[in-house]
Write a protein that holds these residues in place. Structure first.
Motif, PDB file in Angstrom:
ATOM      1  N   ARG B 325      -1.022  -3.300  10.743  1.00  0.00           N
ATOM      2  CA  ARG B 325      -1.118  -1.847  10.624  1.00  0.00           C
ATOM      3  C   ARG B 325      -0.263  -1.363   9.459  1.00  0.00           C
ATOM      4  O   ARG B 325       0.820  -1.864   9.212  1.00  0.00           O
ATOM      5  N   LEU B 326      -0.795  -0.362   8.752  1.00  0.00           N
ATOM      6  CA  LEU B 326      -0.006   0.235   7.672  1.00  0.00           C
ATOM      7  C   LEU B 326       1.030   1.193   8.256  1.00  0.00           C
ATOM      8  O   LEU B 326       0.950   1.574   9.410  1.00  0.00           O
ATOM      9  N   ARG B 327       1.966   1.573   7.411  1.00  0.00           N
ATOM     10  CA  ARG B 327       2.950   2.568   7.828  1.00  0.00           C
ATOM     11  C   ARG B 327       2.400   3.935   7.462  1.00  0.00           C
ATOM     12  O   ARG B 327       1.624   4.061   6.525  1.00  0.00           O
ATOM     13  N   ILE B 328       2.822   4.962   8.184  1.00  0.00           N
ATOM     14  CA  ILE B 328       2.228   6.281   7.984  1.00  0.00           C
ATOM     15  C   ILE B 328       2.381   6.768   6.542  1.00  0.00           C
ATOM     16  O   ILE B 328       1.435   7.277   5.940  1.00  0.00           O
ATOM     17  N   ASP B 329       3.564   6.565   5.959  1.00  0.00           N
ATOM     18  CA  ASP B 329       3.746   7.080   4.592  1.00  0.00           C
ATOM     19  C   ASP B 329       2.888   6.296   3.606  1.00  0.00           C
ATOM     20  O   ASP B 329       2.358   6.856   2.644  1.00  0.00           O
ATOM     21  N   GLN B 330       2.729   4.997   3.876  1.00  0.00           N
ATOM     22  CA  GLN B 330       1.881   4.194   2.978  1.00  0.00           C
ATOM     23  C   GLN B 330       0.427   4.638   3.092  1.00  0.00           C
ATOM     24  O   GLN B 330      -0.306   4.698   2.105  1.00  0.00           O
TER      25      GLN B 330
END
Lengths: 559, 358
Positions: B325-330
């Protein structure tokens, strides 16, 4: 060490790399009141108000940069805190600092400004034994609830007395939403755990969020405290203690834990271990390490991938093979109870060739699996974006917090007790200590993945040795007295390289068949302490990833 | 009767039902026909969700992760669908203290129905097509976006910090992806010259090239693969599946906006999620894969259409099993700095292709 600049010899270090304790005593001067002899290393007795002075002299001048443990205990006439100091460069160079405090006024100066790791150790000492540390930044209980009455490892503690705590004294775990001054503060308090999918057990992480970013984080431990130290103190050396270590780091690292006790007790009572048993120990311990690292990899993938994805299942599939081998060897899958003082419980299972075949099959398949993991995990771009440069732990900070194991090696600290303070059969075998310089979540995972390969190398050599071993020389246990009573006032601190780092045991004998003090130095406990340094200013997902990359087992943190 | 049906072949489903049902063609008859038509499409989608949620998802994930799943009840474990339905519906509905009642109750309904309504304008082949407004495409995106509202309602009304964070993430994510998604869809409109769904499908019918007697249709996935890939990714983000399941993020936010929902509400939220995946699949199929087109007679179009939807569904499950999963800011960064720019570039590219072809 770079070639052009040899490390300046520390004060108190003799030319042959051993410690010159007379020189250390001269360095401490007036501070050292006395010298005690422990089995592992001599210790200097200092006054309770000169702790920092003694510790910083030893740290700055003599190069003892690793405070591996703080043990507290109560004697009939006094309390005592012992700081076990070592060097990251050479952990065989040890020294102890003993701080006696009077029974009626157990106040000792804190060692926290010198070694950050002492913060949690001293809190534990306060909690369980009852010594107070002056100048400590946060003198609260750590394992037991805030409302607990009395100090369970103190001599005057009455376990029969019920813990009656008025309802109003129970602090509400749900703290107010905001922090700081009044309503202008825009931070939010969030309880991550004790029931949360990513805390790897019952861990409560108190977090203060600024938006999605971590403003402050404090791990709250003790939910799984099972009085392991006290149980060991009530058990006999010879047989009754050995089953307990399996229950500390209970995720398949059992034999590594057992070895920690075995090593300490054998050194204490001067018991020899037959070479054949040492090879079996080495092999089974490394199998445990593989199983443990596979689990760490799988659960870390679970934390970062966010679901029970393929990686998690693949890691468990491969771990299962190791578990089957260990089951063949020990008869157990979780609580092995396989080591004995002076050797192991029984010889390898018959037919031996079939057992070796099983191990070799697993080792032969491992490179392919490793490639698969690298394809799925470490070379995945999203994974790299998530893990590279997050959860950074610079080597100096790691040393301050007494980090060991893959956490330290992921920060570029070349420290492995298997090589630096050899035991078992490791010295005779050909393998490498893995380090990575990234200091981030990614490095820690990479270290574990590569350590699995090194462990496989060790196992392979052990299997070759065992297969060739002459049949009339297969001694699995030396002669150990049925009742073991080490001499009174023998003290020892010994560590082994467990799956998570240095698992150390401090024991003091009072001449009976049970230890008077049994203290466990848990690697997870110290590694978890670094969480705050790693995650401040980062996002929640990074906090979760950092927590996963520490690979803590709460059974070992809380004991 | 048969001749009447043939004459009305191209007309929407309710118009034909008016002829079949014995209620005449007055206001009452039209309303009943519309309801029956909606019930048919709704039931079809619900059935697919019922198969997808408790059974197919587990089977597919198990296949990806090298293990067994639901194989005890009935053939291939299919009866687990019934067992799960009974289990979920018979659970206690726990209403946490301090929830914002009307909003908290409405959120699951909004989530489920926003997805369901989108199917009204999708031409599914075999004559199953509820309505065919001239702005069909706009309608689909408008309706699907209502889901964001449901997420916010669920997030803030739950009186739970994890839900709150999940709701906030959902809004940020949807804003970042709705715009590229629509921009890519606009490129399809450039091709087809219409916003009407049936027109878009019809425009993909002609053969593009014929290779060795095998004709490749002008599906826009073949005409402009770049747009297709972008749209599939943006769609994955829009429906919030891995690696973009950030609003739920089980290991971080427990279950995000749905943390406090149990029993029937939980079912509704899950229904909404799966319907959203299927709606995403339906839009992809319609815009890029020729809708119900496929070999064989036009009357089996629905089979092809469902196959295409399931292909998209399988793709989301594949991503779920394999990707971190990606990070929200990314994610936001990729949305605004990457996808938006690429979507605009795609628009230019499409204009060039259209210019060359036309």
């Amino acid at each position: 060490m770079s070639l052009e600049e040899p490390r300046p010899t520390d004060v108190g270090e003799a030319a042959d790399g051993t410690v010159d304790y007379d020189e250390l005593e001269a360095l401490l001067g007036e501070t050292a009141l006395d010298r005690e002899d422990h089995v592992n290393a001599p210790a200097f007795v200092v006054r309770p108000d000169e702790v920092q002075e003694a510790l910083s002299a030893l740290r700055e001048e003599a190069g003892f940069d690793y405070c591996s443990n703080v043990t507290a205990q109560q004697y009939e006439d006094r309390f005592e805190s012992i700081y076990h100091l070592k060097k990251y460069d050479d952990p065989t160079q040890e020294v102890g600092v003993v701080v006696p405090t009077p029974t009626d006024d157990p106040i000792s100066q804190t060692g926290e400004p010198v070694y950050r790791t002492a913060e949690w150790h001293e809190r534990e000492a306060y909690d369980l034994v009852g010594i107070e540390y002056e100048g400590h930044p946060d003198m609260r209980r750590i394992l037991l609830p805030e409302t607990w009455q009395g100090h369970p490892l103190g001599l005057d503690y009455n376990p029969e007395k019920p813990q009656v705590v008025p309802f109003r004294e129970h602090a509400n775990p749900l703290q107010p939403d905001t922090r700081g001054e009044g309503a202008e503060s825009d931070t939010m308090f969030l309880n991550i755990g004790p029931h949360h999918p990513a805390t790897h057990g019952v861990l409560h992480v108190k977090t203060v969020l600024d938006g999605e970013q971590i403003a402050d984080v404090e791990p709250d431990i003790g939910y799984l405290h099972r009085c392991e130290e006290q149980m060991c103190q009530q058990s006999t050396y010879r047989h009754q203690i050995m089953p307990y270590p399996d229950r500390w780091d209970y995720v398949s690292a059992g034999i590594l834990n057992e070895w920690a006790y075995a090593r300490a007790a054998e050194d204490m009572a001067d018991i020899d271990v037959p070479e054949y048993a040492q090879v079996i120990r080495t092999m089974s311990a490394e199998l445990c390490r593989i199983a443990s690292h596979m689990l760490a990899l799988g659960t870390f993938a679970l934390d970062v991938f966010g679901d029970f994805t393929a990686v998690f299942q693949y890691a468990f599939r491969d771990r299962e093979v190791v578990q089957n081998i260990l089951e063949d060897l020990t008869g157990q899958r979780l609580m092995f109870n396989y080591l004995r003082l002076g050797g192991v419980a029984w010889d390898l299972p018959e037919p031996r060739s079939e057992f070796f075949e099983k191990i070799r099959d697993f080792l032969d398949g491992l490179p392919e699996k490793t490639t698969e993991y690298h394809n799925l995990i470490t070379s995945n771009e999203i994974f790299q974006v998530r893990c590279v440069d997050t959860g950074e732990l610079p080597p100096e900070t790691a040393k301050q917090y007494g980090a060991t194991g893959p956490v330290a090696r992921g920060s570029g600290i070349d420290f492995d007790l298997r090589r630096d303070d050899p035991y078992g059969y490791y010295e005779e075998l050909d393998w490498d200590v893995i380090t990575e310089d990234g200091c981030d979540n990614y490095s820690r995972v990479l270290v574990r993945m590569r350590e699995v390969e090194e462990s496989a190398k060790i196992i392979e050599q052990c299997v070759d040795l065992l297969a060739e071993w002459p049949e009339d020389d297969r001694e699995i246990q030396s002669n150990v007295p049925r009742t073991l009573k080490p001499d009174a006032d023998t003290e020892i601190y010994r560590g082994v390289e467990a799956a998570k780092g240095e698992l150390g045991i401090y024991m003091r004998s009072d001449g009976t068949d049970k230890p008077a003090r049994f203290k466990i130095r848990s690697p997870c406990f110290c590694n978890l302490h670094t969480l705050r340094e790693m995650s401040e200013g980062e996002y929640i997902p990074d906090l979760i990833a950092s927590l996963g990359s520490l690979d803590i087992v709460l059974g070992e943190v809380d004991r | 009767m048969a001749s009447a049906l043939t004459a009305l072949q191209g007309a929407p489903l309710p118009d034909r039902l008016v002829e079949v049902l014995p209620f005449g063609s007055g206001p009452l008859g039209t309303a009943i026909a519309a309801l029956v038509g909606a019930a048919i499409v709704g039931s079809l989608m619900m059935t697919m969700t019922a198969v997808a949620g408790p059974w197919a998802k587990r089977k597919v994930t198990a296949a990806f992760t090298d293990r067994y799943a639901v194989n005890r009840l009935g053939p291939f474990g299919l009866v687990i669908i019934v067992a799960d339905a009974v289990r979920l519906l018979s659970k206690e509905l726990i209403v946490p203290e301090g929830v914002d009642r009307p909003a908290w109750d409405l959120a699951p309904i909004v989530l489920a129905f926003s997805a369901l309504l989108g199917f009204a304008v999708i031409p599914m082949g075999s004559g199953i097509h509820l309505a065919d407004p001239e702005v069909g495409l706009v309608y689909v995106f408008a309706i699907a976006s209502i889901a964001s509202l449901g997420l916010v309602m669920a997030g803030y009304a739950s009186n739970n910090k994890f839900s709150m964070l999940g709701g906030l993430r959902a809004v940020a994510q949807n804003l970042a992806y709705e715009i590229p998604l629509i921009l890519i869809a606009v490129s399809v409109v450039l091709f087809a010259g219409s916003l009407q769904m049936s027109e878009i499908v019809a425009a993909q019918a002609e053969p593009l090239v014929t290779v060795a007697g095998f004709s490749v249709p002008t599906w826009y996935a073949f005409v402009n693969p770049f747009a297709f890939v972008l749209f599939v990714i943006a769609n994955l983000m829009e429906v919030g599946r891995n690696p973009f399941d950030i609003p739920e993020a089980p290991t971080e936010l427990v279950a995000g906006y749905q943390t406090e929902y149990s029993s029937v509400y939980f079912v509704l939220i899950y229904l909404g999620e799966f319907l959203h995946i299927f709606l995403g699949g339906a839009v992809i199929a319609t815009l890029f894969l020729g809708g119900p087109a496929g070999p064989g007679p036009a009357s089996i179009g629905i089979v092809w259409f469902i196959a295409k939807i399931w292909a998209v569904y399988l793709f989301t499950q594949w991503a779920r099993s394999a990707l971190p999963r990606l990070r929200i800011d990314q994610l936001i960064e990729i949305g605004w700095k990457g996808m938006l720019v690429l979507a605009l570039a795609n628009l230019v590219l499409t204009a060039v292709i259209v210019g060359v072809i036309a």
